[in-house]
Design an enzyme around this catalytic site. Structure first.
Site, PDB file in Angstrom:
ATOM      1  N   HIS A 100     -13.192 -51.489   7.970  1.00 23.29           N
ATOM      2  CA  HIS A 100     -11.987 -52.110   8.550  1.00 23.29           C
ATOM      3  C   HIS A 100     -11.709 -53.465   7.892  1.00 23.29           C
ATOM      4  CE1 HIS A 100     -13.280 -49.585  12.119  1.00 23.29           C
ATOM      5  NE2 HIS A 100     -12.024 -49.219  11.984  1.00 23.29           N
ATOM      6  N   GLU A 114      -8.250 -44.543   3.521  1.00 24.97           N
ATOM      7  CA  GLU A 114      -8.220 -43.195   2.929  1.00 24.97           C
ATOM      8  C   GLU A 114      -9.312 -42.311   3.511  1.00 24.97           C
ATOM      9  OE1 GLU A 114      -8.486 -43.530  -1.317  1.00 24.97           O
ATOM     10  OE2 GLU A 114      -6.324 -43.804  -1.532  1.00 24.97           O
ATOM     11  N   LYS A 115     -10.233 -42.897   4.251  1.00 24.22           N
ATOM     12  CA  LYS A 115     -11.289 -42.101   4.877  1.00 24.22           C
ATOM     13  C   LYS A 115     -10.650 -41.006   5.757  1.00 24.22           C
ATOM     14  CE  LYS A 115     -14.852 -41.352   7.803  1.00 24.22           C
ATOM     15  NZ  LYS A 115     -14.204 -41.671   9.041  1.00 24.22           N
ATOM     16  N   GLN A 165      -4.647 -38.156   7.927  1.00 24.93           N
ATOM     17  CA  GLN A 165      -3.923 -39.111   8.777  1.00 24.93           C
ATOM     18  C   GLN A 165      -3.028 -40.016   7.926  1.00 24.93           C
ATOM     19  OE1 GLN A 165      -5.552 -41.507  12.254  1.00 24.93           O
ATOM     20  NE2 GLN A 165      -5.852 -43.000  10.617  1.00 24.93           N
TER      21      GLN A 165
END
Ligand code: PAF
Length: 283
Positions: free
Chosen positions: A41, A153-154, A158
């Site tokens: 994050h 991008e994990k 989404q």
């Protein structure tokens, strides 16, 4: 000690803070999160800082993206530690709405994303998920009206869903993807990694190793189907219950029969013990 960023918990407080931020002709970046912040994050926050003069981080564990049997109740909530980390990054504002501020009594509108949200990856195993994500992200973007919004991008599918939605609904925001941050052994950073037992944690990097092996084989010209077959076997042999390991077009997420069909992305999701992990890699 670094000063804690201001925290808005109601829409009225958010609007007051935004007026102050905007009155300085600032460009604004939003980093939407569900808290339990880790180095992944923080890399999103730093990317946001490079793209805008003011950074807002939202922290909201969104009930609408969890199915009843999922981990909404036990999802890690670490607000104090999160605020200390965001203070160190000199974040300008934290938007941490109460559930009531986000979904007041009688709330009855939802965004139903199509396209990448129906690619047959996460949506096959978590059918409620992208509707919940699109609805809350749509609200967050309308509430904060940022110039840019940063997503990891994990959660690759989404990222594509949110990018499509922002375009389709003319939300006037540039969606930016940030590279996956990894532990030293390759495990993708995730707030859910705290659920892993010591044994599971030792096995967890198999997902990334498999993605890397498959990517190398595909780049070396090996066939997609056989490579994925071997990759799936490796994941299962390491003790995972595999949901999927797929090669997809990096933009449309359509299945790829060969690398010639476009830029490729490998995506995997698998459960070890009670913990479901996802990861992905550019080929
Ligand atoms: O990726 C997440 O943490 C969440 O799905 C998001 C984008 C903050 C929406 O709740």
């Amino acid at each position: 000690m670094t000063r804690r960023p201001p925290v808005a918990r109601s829409l009225a407080a958010l609007r007051r803070s935004l007026d102050t931020l905007r009155s300085r002709r600032a460009t604004v970046a939003l980093v939407p999160t569900m808290g339990a912040l880790h180095a992944g994050h923080i890399s999103l926050v730093r990317l946001a800082r490079r793209r805008a003069s003011r950074v807002i981080v939202s922290i909201f564990v969104n009930p609408k993206q969890f199915a009843p049997h999922e981990d909404f109740g036990s999802y890690p909530r670490t607000m104090d530690a999160d605020l200390a980390k965001l203070a160190a990054e000199k974040v300008d504002l934290v938007w941490a709405p109460t559930a009531e501020a986000m979904y007041p009594d009688g709330f009855s509108t939802a965004i139903a994303p199509g396209g990448p949200a129906l690619a047959g990856l996460e949506d096959r195993f978590r059918p409620h998920f992208f509707g919940g994500v699109a609805t809350v992200v749509g609200k967050l973007l309308l509430q904060c009206r940022p110039d840019v919004a940063v997503f990891g991008e994990k959660d690759y599918q989404q990222l594509k869903v949110v990018t499509r939605m922002a375009r389709d609904l003319d939300l006037g925001v540039k969606v930016i993807g940030a590279p996956v941050r990894r532990e030293r052994d390759g495990l993708a950073m995730s707030s859910r990694n705290v659920y892993l037992s010591a044994d599971e944690r030792r096995s967890a990097p198999v997902l990334y190793r498999t993605l890397k092996d498959c990517a190398a084989r595909l780049r070396g010209g090996e066939a997609v189907a056989a490579t994925l077959e071997d990759g799936r076997r490796a994941v299962v042999e390491a003790g995972f219950a595999l949901d999927y390991l797929e090669a997809r077009h990096a933009e449309s997420l359509a299945p790829l029969a060969s690398l010639g069909d476009g830029p490729a992305r490998l995506l995997v999701a698998a459960k070890i013990g009670h913990t479901r992990l996802i990861d992905n890699l550019k080929v």
